[in-house]
Design a protein around this motif. Structure first.
Motif, short mmCIF file in Angstrom:
data_model
loop_
_atom_site.label_atom_id
_atom_site.label_comp_id
_atom_site.label_asym_id
_atom_site.label_seq_id
_atom_site.Cartn_x
_atom_site.Cartn_y
_atom_site.Cartn_z
N MET A 395 4.12 -32.42 68.54
CA MET A 395 4.15 -33.01 67.21
C MET A 395 4.40 -31.91 66.19
O MET A 395 4.00 -30.76 66.40
CB MET A 395 2.81 -33.70 66.88
CG MET A 395 2.42 -34.82 67.85
SD MET A 395 0.81 -35.52 67.44
CE MET A 395 1.20 -36.33 65.90
N ASP A 396 5.09 -32.28 65.08
CA ASP A 396 5.28 -31.29 64.02
C ASP A 396 4.08 -31.30 63.08
O ASP A 396 3.14 -32.08 63.23
CB ASP A 396 6.58 -31.56 63.27
CG ASP A 396 6.57 -32.91 62.56
OD1 ASP A 396 5.56 -33.62 62.63
OD2 ASP A 396 7.60 -33.25 61.94
N GLU A 397 4.12 -30.41 62.12
CA GLU A 397 2.97 -30.21 61.25
C GLU A 397 2.62 -31.44 60.43
O GLU A 397 1.45 -31.80 60.28
CB GLU A 397 3.25 -29.02 60.32
CG GLU A 397 2.10 -28.63 59.43
CD GLU A 397 2.47 -27.45 58.56
OE1 GLU A 397 2.31 -27.56 57.33
OE2 GLU A 397 2.91 -26.43 59.11
N LYS A 398 3.63 -32.13 59.92
CA LYS A 398 3.38 -33.31 59.10
C LYS A 398 2.78 -34.43 59.93
O LYS A 398 1.87 -35.14 59.47
CB LYS A 398 4.68 -33.77 58.44
CG LYS A 398 5.23 -32.80 57.41
CD LYS A 398 6.50 -33.34 56.77
CE LYS A 398 7.04 -32.35 55.73
NZ LYS A 398 8.28 -32.86 55.10
N GLN A 399 3.27 -34.60 61.16
CA GLN A 399 2.71 -35.64 62.02
C GLN A 399 1.26 -35.34 62.38
O GLN A 399 0.42 -36.25 62.44
CB GLN A 399 3.55 -35.77 63.29
CG GLN A 399 4.92 -36.38 63.08
CD GLN A 399 5.73 -36.39 64.37
OE1 GLN A 399 5.70 -35.44 65.15
NE2 GLN A 399 6.49 -37.45 64.59
N VAL A 400 0.95 -34.07 62.64
CA VAL A 400 -0.42 -33.70 62.98
C VAL A 400 -1.36 -34.02 61.83
O VAL A 400 -2.43 -34.62 62.02
CB VAL A 400 -0.49 -32.21 63.35
CG1 VAL A 400 -1.94 -31.76 63.48
CG2 VAL A 400 0.24 -31.94 64.65
N SER A 401 -0.99 -33.62 60.62
CA SER A 401 -1.85 -33.87 59.46
C SER A 401 -1.99 -35.35 59.17
O SER A 401 -3.06 -35.82 58.76
CB SER A 401 -1.30 -33.13 58.25
OG SER A 401 0.01 -33.61 57.93
N LYS A 402 -0.93 -36.13 59.42
CA LYS A 402 -0.98 -37.56 59.15
C LYS A 402 -1.85 -38.29 60.16
O LYS A 402 -2.72 -39.09 59.80
CB LYS A 402 0.43 -38.13 59.14
CG LYS A 402 0.49 -39.62 58.83
CD LYS A 402 1.93 -40.11 58.81
CE LYS A 402 1.98 -41.61 58.52
NZ LYS A 402 3.40 -42.11 58.51
N VAL A 403 -1.62 -38.04 61.45
CA VAL A 403 -2.37 -38.75 62.49
C VAL A 403 -3.83 -38.28 62.53
O VAL A 403 -4.74 -39.08 62.76
CB VAL A 403 -1.68 -38.56 63.86
CG1 VAL A 403 -2.47 -39.26 64.95
CG2 VAL A 403 -0.26 -39.07 63.82
N ALA A 404 -4.05 -36.99 62.30
CA ALA A 404 -5.42 -36.47 62.31
C ALA A 404 -6.17 -36.76 61.02
O ALA A 404 -7.35 -36.41 60.90
CB ALA A 404 -5.41 -34.97 62.55
N MET A 405 -5.46 -37.39 60.04
CA MET A 405 -6.06 -37.74 58.75
C MET A 405 -6.66 -36.52 58.06
O MET A 405 -7.82 -36.48 57.66
CB MET A 405 -7.13 -38.84 58.94
CG MET A 405 -6.56 -40.17 59.40
SD MET A 405 -7.77 -41.48 59.51
CE MET A 405 -8.74 -40.89 60.89
N MET A 406 -5.83 -35.48 57.97
CA MET A 406 -6.21 -34.24 57.30
C MET A 406 -5.14 -33.90 56.27
O MET A 406 -3.97 -34.23 56.43
CB MET A 406 -6.35 -33.09 58.31
CG MET A 406 -7.42 -33.28 59.36
SD MET A 406 -7.41 -31.97 60.60
CE MET A 406 -7.73 -30.54 59.56
N ALA A 407 -5.56 -33.24 55.22
CA ALA A 407 -4.60 -32.79 54.22
C ALA A 407 -3.72 -31.70 54.80
O ALA A 407 -4.16 -30.91 55.65
CB ALA A 407 -5.34 -32.27 52.99
N ASN A 408 -2.47 -31.66 54.35
CA ASN A 408 -1.53 -30.68 54.89
C ASN A 408 -1.99 -29.25 54.62
O ASN A 408 -1.79 -28.35 55.44
CB ASN A 408 -0.14 -30.92 54.29
CG ASN A 408 0.94 -30.23 55.10
OD1 ASN A 408 0.72 -29.84 56.24
ND2 ASN A 408 2.11 -30.07 54.51
#
Length: 542
Positions: A395-408
């Motif tokens: 997964m790329d960085e944006k997908q990780v932050s989105k799915v993990a529900m964390m701010a970028n």
């Protein structure tokens, strides 16, 4: 060649067991790789006679391998796994006493002290003060050999298996015509590994001999029935089979894992299932156990075990087989037939046959160690990202932050920190052939072999630090003086000769030593899970 942390730990172990001169020889081999004897003498700056004696000691203790190089002739190489296994010698002796009794424990301890011995020398050494006990030690030795807790020391055990495997792989690759495919290369490696394993198994069959013994038949006096009597060959040198003892450690860890997840009654059923197939278990890295039945598991459940206390049943006195079947249903995740449920199972049921899924349990145990280290270093957010990448994949960085529900802004530094510790890795996917960073995708994923290898090196470093801390505590002036005084014969018989201050110093030192030993055992257990429960062998190849 071993990495820096593993080399330091091995040198420290050899120094504590065999002294500084032998440790300097091992240090030269660990830092410079395999060397012939002449170069080893030059790098250690020791006398040739001293180096030769140190090499003989390490070969006798199975720590050095021989290898033949076309350029340099015979070279020597350190067997790091054999050296690191010396940390478990005390546990091996304790296990031998629990399984076979005190006589077997004395035999195992004697062989561990000498590396390898013949049966005649073992019995003569242990029965030197009591000749009548020779038969007792001979029976215990026969049990250890027939149960594969002792194995013969052959020529193959003194040669590096890596060289022979590389040569066999080259012979198999030479049979391939044209450009080899990935499947053909994999088959060549598997064939070479199977050939090497077959040679080792054939070489280890020399420990027992069969002596024909004629007996008269009950049906007819004219006909003779030949009964083969198995006895231990006195001319064969035997060494301790570490894999057989590691099986007990693995089974205990699995039993504790079942107790932690379910309850103590389920752990008793798992222990019975492991005991039912314990005689046929040959390696701690096996994929699964041999099949057994529910009746066979029920036979290994003690009458004093209360299995009904862990289940809510309609009848108060349910039969043991019924209770065992219910527990096996829980352990096999019968109520969750999905892939996630099967990945969390301990056993598998098919046609009334029970298999303990060692590979599935081992992967889960190793992942738990990885998550524990991640939580300790990076908190719960780090574990959340690690689990996400393990379950999802790249997964790329944006997908990780989105799915993990964390701010970028929170996910970016955490991903970098996890990557710095080699817990996660990054994969570059360029859009064009020039590999311009602005036109490249950067995908995060978990490279499990790399993560386990780096984590294993960190655990080796921790073991080295624990050992050095214990040595530093022991070398303090006050503690050293008290310990030297305790070695006197009069003080060892009468502790009142110590002053009050000396007794307090001794008590404080014993508490510190006990804490360090407990910590060392916990770290060594994590090492066992990561290294010895690796059924694929990827850790050894790195």
């Amino acid at each position: 060649m071993a990495d820096a942390d593993t080399a330091r730990l091995c040198v420290q172990i050899i120094h504590s067991h065999f002294g500084p001169l032998t440790a300097s020889v091992a240090s030269a081999l660990l830092t410079r790789g395999r060397l012939p004897l002449l170069q080893l003498v030059r790098y250690t700056s020791l006398k040739p006679r001293t180096v030769r004696a140190a090499v003989l000691i390490l070969v006798q203790q199975n720590i050095l391998w021989h290898a033949h190089s076309e350029e340099e002739g015979e070279v020597l190489e350190v067997n790091t796994k054999e050296c690191l296994m010396r940390l478990r010698f005390g546990r091996f002796v304790w296990q031998a006493e629990q399984v076979f009794g005190k006589a077997a424990a004395e035999i195992v301890q004697l062989i561990l002290d000498h590396g390898k011995l013949r049966p005649v020398d073992i019995v003569a050494q242990l029965s030197i003060y009591d000749p009548k006990s020779s038969s007792m030690y001979s029976q215990a030795l026969h049990k250890l050999v027939t149960a594969s807790y002792l194995k013969p020391s052959t020529i193959l055990s003194h040669n590096s298996p890596r060289d022979k495997r590389i040569r066999y792989e080259g012979e198999e690759k030479a049979k391939i015509s044209g450009f080899p495919t990935a499947k053909e290369l994999r088959e060549a490696k598997e064939t070479a590994a199977a050939r090497l394993k077959r040679e080792e198994e054939e070489a280890e069959k020399i420990g027992l001999k069969r002596k024909p013994k004629e007996q008269s038949s009950n049906r007819s006096n004219k006909r003779k029935a030949v009964d083969e009597e198995v006895f231990v060959d006195d001319e064969v040198y035997f060494r301790v089979n570490f894999d057989k003892f590691n099986i007990h450690i693995r089974n205990k860890i699995i039993e504790l894992a079942v107790k932690e997840r379910f309850n103590s009654s389920a752990a008793l059923v798992m222990r019975a299932a492991l005991k039912a197939t314990e005689a046929k278990q040959v390696s701690s890295a096996s994929v699964r156990s041999d099949p057994t039945s529910i009746a066979g598991i029920s036979m290994h459940v003690d009458d004093a075990d209360d299995l009904a206390s862990g289940l809510v049943t309609s009848s108060k006195k349910a039969p043991v087989a019924s209770l065992v079947k219910n527990y096996l249903g829980l352990l096999s995740s019968a109520d969750n037939p999905t892939p996630s449920g099967q990945a969390a199972a301990f056993v598998s049921l098919s046609d009334n046959k029970v298999h303990v899924e060692f590979d599935v349990v081992n992967k889960r145990l190793r992942r738990r160690v990885l998550e524990a280290v991640t939580r300790e270093r990076h908190g719960d957010d780090g574990v959340r990202i690690l689990r996400l990448l393990l379950d999802t994949g790249k997964m790329d960085e944006k997908q990780v932050s989105k799915v993990a529900m964390m701010a970028n802004k929170d996910a970016r530094p955490l991903l970098s920190a996890l990557s710095t510790d080699s817990l996660i890795s990054i994969q570059e996917v360029p859009k064009s052939a020039d590999r311009n960073p602005t036109r490249t995708f950067y995908l995060w994923f978990v490279d499990l072999p790399k993560a386990y290898s780096v984590l294993l090196g960190s655990l080796y470093k921790t073991l080295y630090n624990i050992s050095m801390r214990r040595h530093a505590e022991q070398e303090e002036s006050n503690v050293k003086a008290v310990l030297e005084k305790c070695e006197r014969s009069d003080v060892s018989q009468d502790e009142t000769l110590l002053s009050r201050l000396e007794r307090e110093i001794l008590k404080d030192w014993e508490k510190k030593r006990e804490k360090l030993m407990v910590l060392e055992m916990r770290v060594e257990e994590a090492v066992f899970i990561l290294r010895d429960l690796d059924s694929s062998g990827t850790i050894d190849d790195l």
